[in-house]
Write a protein that holds these residues in place. Structure first.
Motif, PDB file in Angstrom:
ATOM      1  N   GLN A 121       0.827  -1.211   0.000  1.00 23.97           N
ATOM      2  CA  GLN A 121       0.000   0.000   0.000  1.00 23.97           C
ATOM      3  C   GLN A 121       0.861   1.261   0.000  1.00 23.97           C
ATOM      4  OE1 GLN A 121      -3.105  -0.050   2.935  1.00 23.97           O
ATOM      5  NE2 GLN A 121      -4.047   1.860   2.214  1.00 23.97           N
ATOM      6  N   LEU A 122       2.016   1.171   0.639  1.00 20.71           N
ATOM      7  CA  LEU A 122       2.942   2.305   0.630  1.00 20.71           C
ATOM      8  C   LEU A 122       3.447   2.569  -0.785  1.00 20.71           C
ATOM      9  CD1 LEU A 122       4.763   4.381   2.094  1.00 20.71           C
ATOM     10  CD2 LEU A 122       6.442   2.541   2.368  1.00 20.71           C
ATOM     11  N   LEU A 123       3.798   1.510  -1.506  1.00 18.49           N
ATOM     12  CA  LEU A 123       4.298   1.658  -2.865  1.00 18.49           C
ATOM     13  C   LEU A 123       3.207   2.093  -3.827  1.00 18.49           C
ATOM     14  CD1 LEU A 123       6.470  -1.601  -3.067  1.00 18.49           C
ATOM     15  CD2 LEU A 123       7.226   0.708  -2.434  1.00 18.49           C
ATOM     16  N   LYS A 124       2.014   1.610  -3.596  1.00 15.02           N
ATOM     17  CA  LYS A 124       0.920   1.859  -4.531  1.00 15.02           C
ATOM     18  C   LYS A 124       0.222   3.187  -4.293  1.00 15.02           C
ATOM     19  CE  LYS A 124      -3.285  -0.366  -6.282  1.00 15.02           C
ATOM     20  NZ  LYS A 124      -4.192  -1.541  -6.125  1.00 15.02           N
ATOM     21  N   ASP A 125      -0.087   3.498  -3.031  1.00 17.50           N
ATOM     22  CA  ASP A 125      -0.916   4.671  -2.704  1.00 17.50           C
ATOM     23  C   ASP A 125      -0.222   5.694  -1.826  1.00 17.50           C
ATOM     24  OD1 ASP A 125      -3.086   3.444  -4.073  1.00 17.50           O
ATOM     25  OD2 ASP A 125      -3.541   2.263  -2.284  1.00 17.50           O
ATOM     26  N   ARG A 126       1.059   5.479  -1.510  1.00 17.79           N
ATOM     27  CA  ARG A 126       1.794   6.374  -0.607  1.00 17.79           C
ATOM     28  C   ARG A 126       1.109   6.478   0.754  1.00 17.79           C
ATOM     29  NH1 ARG A 126       5.764   9.625  -2.476  1.00 17.79           N
ATOM     30  NH2 ARG A 126       5.250  11.242  -0.944  1.00 17.79           N
ATOM     31  N   VAL A 127       0.617   5.353   1.222  1.00 18.87           N
ATOM     32  CA  VAL A 127      -0.015   5.255   2.534  1.00 18.87           C
ATOM     33  C   VAL A 127       0.569   4.041   3.243  1.00 18.87           C
ATOM     34  CG1 VAL A 127      -2.153   4.856   3.796  1.00 18.87           C
ATOM     35  CG2 VAL A 127      -2.146   6.388   1.828  1.00 18.87           C
ATOM     36  N   ASN A 136       7.771  14.938   0.559  1.00 21.41           N
ATOM     37  CA  ASN A 136       9.169  14.715   0.175  1.00 21.41           C
ATOM     38  C   ASN A 136       9.607  13.264   0.286  1.00 21.41           C
ATOM     39  OD1 ASN A 136       9.454  17.456  -0.325  1.00 21.41           O
ATOM     40  ND2 ASN A 136      10.217  17.894   1.743  1.00 21.41           N
ATOM     41  N   PHE A 137       8.727  12.398   0.746  1.00 24.63           N
ATOM     42  CA  PHE A 137       9.112  10.999   0.924  1.00 24.63           C
ATOM     43  C   PHE A 137       9.354  10.335  -0.422  1.00 24.63           C
ATOM     44  CE2 PHE A 137       7.884   6.508   1.102  1.00 24.63           C
ATOM     45  CZ  PHE A 137       8.783   6.038   2.054  1.00 24.63           C
ATOM     46  N   ARG A 138      10.461   9.586  -0.503  1.00 20.33           N
ATOM     47  CA  ARG A 138      10.800   8.827  -1.704  1.00 20.33           C
ATOM     48  C   ARG A 138      11.305   7.449  -1.268  1.00 20.33           C
ATOM     49  NH1 ARG A 138       8.544  12.722  -2.967  1.00 20.33           N
ATOM     50  NH2 ARG A 138       9.102  14.363  -4.465  1.00 20.33           N
ATOM     51  N   VAL A 139      11.035   6.439  -2.085  1.00 16.11           N
ATOM     52  CA  VAL A 139      11.491   5.091  -1.757  1.00 16.11           C
ATOM     53  C   VAL A 139      12.237   4.499  -2.938  1.00 16.11           C
ATOM     54  CG1 VAL A 139       9.261   4.069  -2.419  1.00 16.11           C
ATOM     55  CG2 VAL A 139      10.813   2.805  -0.910  1.00 16.11           C
ATOM     56  N   VAL A 154      10.505 -10.252  -7.661  1.00 19.70           N
ATOM     57  CA  VAL A 154      10.152  -9.676  -6.370  1.00 19.70           C
ATOM     58  C   VAL A 154       8.633  -9.545  -6.292  1.00 19.70           C
ATOM     59  CG1 VAL A 154      12.324  -8.425  -6.146  1.00 19.70           C
ATOM     60  CG2 VAL A 154      10.388  -7.315  -7.251  1.00 19.70           C
ATOM     61  N   PHE A 155       8.142  -9.376  -5.075  1.00 17.18           N
ATOM     62  CA  PHE A 155       6.704  -9.304  -4.844  1.00 17.18           C
ATOM     63  C   PHE A 155       6.153  -8.006  -5.432  1.00 17.18           C
ATOM     64  CE2 PHE A 155       2.960  -8.847  -1.936  1.00 17.18           C
ATOM     65  CZ  PHE A 155       2.354 -10.058  -2.262  1.00 17.18           C
ATOM     66  N   HIS A 156       5.149  -8.134  -6.311  1.00 19.44           N
ATOM     67  CA  HIS A 156       4.516  -6.977  -6.949  1.00 19.44           C
ATOM     68  C   HIS A 156       5.557  -6.074  -7.623  1.00 19.44           C
ATOM     69  CE1 HIS A 156       0.367  -7.609  -5.790  1.00 19.44           C
ATOM     70  NE2 HIS A 156       0.709  -7.798  -4.529  1.00 19.44           N
ATOM     71  N   ASP A 157       6.372  -6.667  -8.497  1.00 21.10           N
ATOM     72  CA  ASP A 157       7.424  -5.887  -9.140  1.00 21.10           C
ATOM     73  C   ASP A 157       6.877  -4.821 -10.086  1.00 21.10           C
ATOM     74  OD1 ASP A 157       6.492  -7.633 -11.053  1.00 21.10           O
ATOM     75  OD2 ASP A 157       8.465  -8.063 -11.893  1.00 21.10           O
ATOM     76  N   HIS A 158       5.591  -4.918 -10.456  1.00 24.54           N
ATOM     77  CA  HIS A 158       5.000  -3.915 -11.339  1.00 24.54           C
ATOM     78  C   HIS A 158       4.832  -2.567 -10.643  1.00 24.54           C
ATOM     79  CE1 HIS A 158       1.547  -5.506  -9.091  1.00 24.54           C
ATOM     80  NE2 HIS A 158       0.942  -4.353  -9.343  1.00 24.54           N
ATOM     81  N   LEU A 159       4.956  -2.543  -9.328  1.00 16.46           N
ATOM     82  CA  LEU A 159       4.828  -1.291  -8.597  1.00 16.46           C
ATOM     83  C   LEU A 159       6.114  -0.462  -8.630  1.00 16.46           C
ATOM     84  CD1 LEU A 159       2.884  -2.536  -5.432  1.00 16.46           C
ATOM     85  CD2 LEU A 159       1.956  -1.399  -7.452  1.00 16.46           C
ATOM     86  N   TRP A 160       7.181  -1.054  -9.148  1.00 11.96           N
ATOM     87  CA  TRP A 160       8.470  -0.382  -9.186  1.00 11.96           C
ATOM     88  C   TRP A 160       8.795   0.102 -10.599  1.00 11.96           C
ATOM     89  CZ3 TRP A 160      11.224   0.394  -4.707  1.00 11.96           C
ATOM     90  CH2 TRP A 160      10.858  -0.387  -3.600  1.00 11.96           C
ATOM     91  N   MET A 161       9.410   1.273 -10.698  1.00 16.21           N
ATOM     92  CA  MET A 161       9.971   1.744 -11.959  1.00 16.21           C
ATOM     93  C   MET A 161      11.435   1.319 -11.984  1.00 16.21           C
ATOM     94  SD  MET A 161       9.519   3.320 -14.830  1.00 16.21           S
ATOM     95  CE  MET A 161       8.022   4.300 -14.622  1.00 16.21           C
ATOM     96  N   LYS A 162      11.791   0.493 -12.949  1.00 20.32           N
ATOM     97  CA  LYS A 162      13.130  -0.094 -12.966  1.00 20.32           C
ATOM     98  C   LYS A 162      14.110   0.756 -13.773  1.00 20.32           C
ATOM     99  CE  LYS A 162      11.059  -4.691 -12.654  1.00 20.32           C
ATOM    100  NZ  LYS A 162       9.678  -4.162 -12.746  1.00 20.32           N
ATOM    101  N   VAL A 163      15.310   0.882 -13.219  1.00 19.34           N
ATOM    102  CA  VAL A 163      16.415   1.586 -13.874  1.00 19.34           C
ATOM    103  C   VAL A 163      17.633   0.678 -13.832  1.00 19.34           C
ATOM    104  CG1 VAL A 163      17.927   3.597 -13.839  1.00 19.34           C
ATOM    105  CG2 VAL A 163      15.534   3.840 -13.169  1.00 19.34           C
TER     106      VAL A 163
END
Length: 284
Positions: free
Chosen positions: A138-144, A158-161, A179-188
């Motif tokens: 939920q933190l990754l998806k909704d910033r909560v 200003n929070f970033r992960v 990784v778990f729910h890897d679609h929530l991450w922007m990969k570089v």
């Protein structure tokens, strides 16, 4: 990525590859209104964590803290999950107070970072237990951030992960562990510094070292390195540098931890500080 001791200079030596990697991550940070969680992928020794530390230093002008240390005004919280880490450590839990029978909520390191708008770096995302990754969805998806006590904590603007992830096949940037729910991450993908840039950095930061010493250390480093780095930088192509002795060696060292660029620079510095080389002397 290279750390320098001088506080007046940038923590990273801005080589062509380093600038390319920094720009790739910075472009995602410019997404409005809030950038997505950023997953920096790359081989061991590519400097994934150092890139994030450098960006944090550039943006916040502060130093990083550890999850096991007190959080003051640092801009980056690095989280290294081990067998003693659980969701209570990160999010918080009820603890006993000085009053018998009374309990108070004590926020964890991640909760404090969410409230105060700090940057968070999760090291080696694939090694983090699934239950902890699930608590962060939920933190990754909704910033909560769910607190586990029936309440939620909304992220400071200003929070970033960030997180790091090591690639498996060094020739394939997409060959990383799931990784778990890897679609929530922007990969570089972080490109490792090529040998010619490492040689330039080593000579520049250790001017007293003869070139043959630098080349000899680079030969050993290349044999142990598992990052798949090229001989030349991306600006000049990946062709072999015939004038660079460091490139004339074989790949090996498939056992143990791959040496980092920081390890390489430490060796160079120790040689430079412990051995006296005569100026203008010729070495066979």
């Amino acid at each position: 990525a290279i750390w320098q001791s001088s506080e007046k200079e940038p923590s990273l030596v801005r080589t062509v590859t380093t600038r390319h990697n920094l720009v790739s991550i910075a472009n995602i940070l410019c997404v409005s209104p809030y950038p997505p969680p950023i997953l920096v992928c790359g081989p061991a020794g590519a400097g994934k964590s150092s890139l994030i530390r450098e960006l944090s230093r550039m943006v916040a002008g502060t130093t990083q803290s550890s999850i096991n240390s007190k959080i003051h005004d640092e801009g980056l919280l690095e989280i290294h999950v081990d067998e003693e880490t659980d969701t209570k450590t990160l999010i918080g839990c009820y603890t006993a107070t000085d009053i018998p029978g009374e309990f108070a909520w004590r926020p964890g390191a991640l909760t404090v970072a969410v409230r105060e708008g700090k940057w968070v770096l999760l090291e080696d995302l694939d090694t983090i237990p699934i239950d902890i990754q699930a608590a962060l969805v939920q933190l990754l998806k909704d910033r909560v951030l769910p607190m586990g006590n029936g309440k939620v904590e909304s992220c400071h603007p200003n929070f970033r992960v960030f997180a790091t992830l090591q690639t498996i096949d060094q020739s394939n940037a997409n060959s990383y562990r799931k990784v778990f729910h890897d679609h929530l991450w922007m990969k570089v993908h972080a490109r490792p510094l090529p040998l010619d840039e490492l040689r330039e950095i080593a000579l520049g930061t250790n001017p007293r070292l003869p070139e043959f010493v630098v080349d000899s250390v680079l030969r050993v480093f290349r044999q142990l390195d598992q990052s798949g780095r090229e001989n030349q930088s991306i600006s000049t192509g990946a062709a072999k540098n015939e004038n660079n002795p460091a490139g004339d060696c074989f790949d090996g060292g498939k056992m143990g931890r791959s040496p980092s660029v920081r390890d390489l620079l430490k060796v160079m510095s120790r040689i430079s500080n412990s051995v006296v080389f005569e100026i203008d002397a010729e070495f066979a």
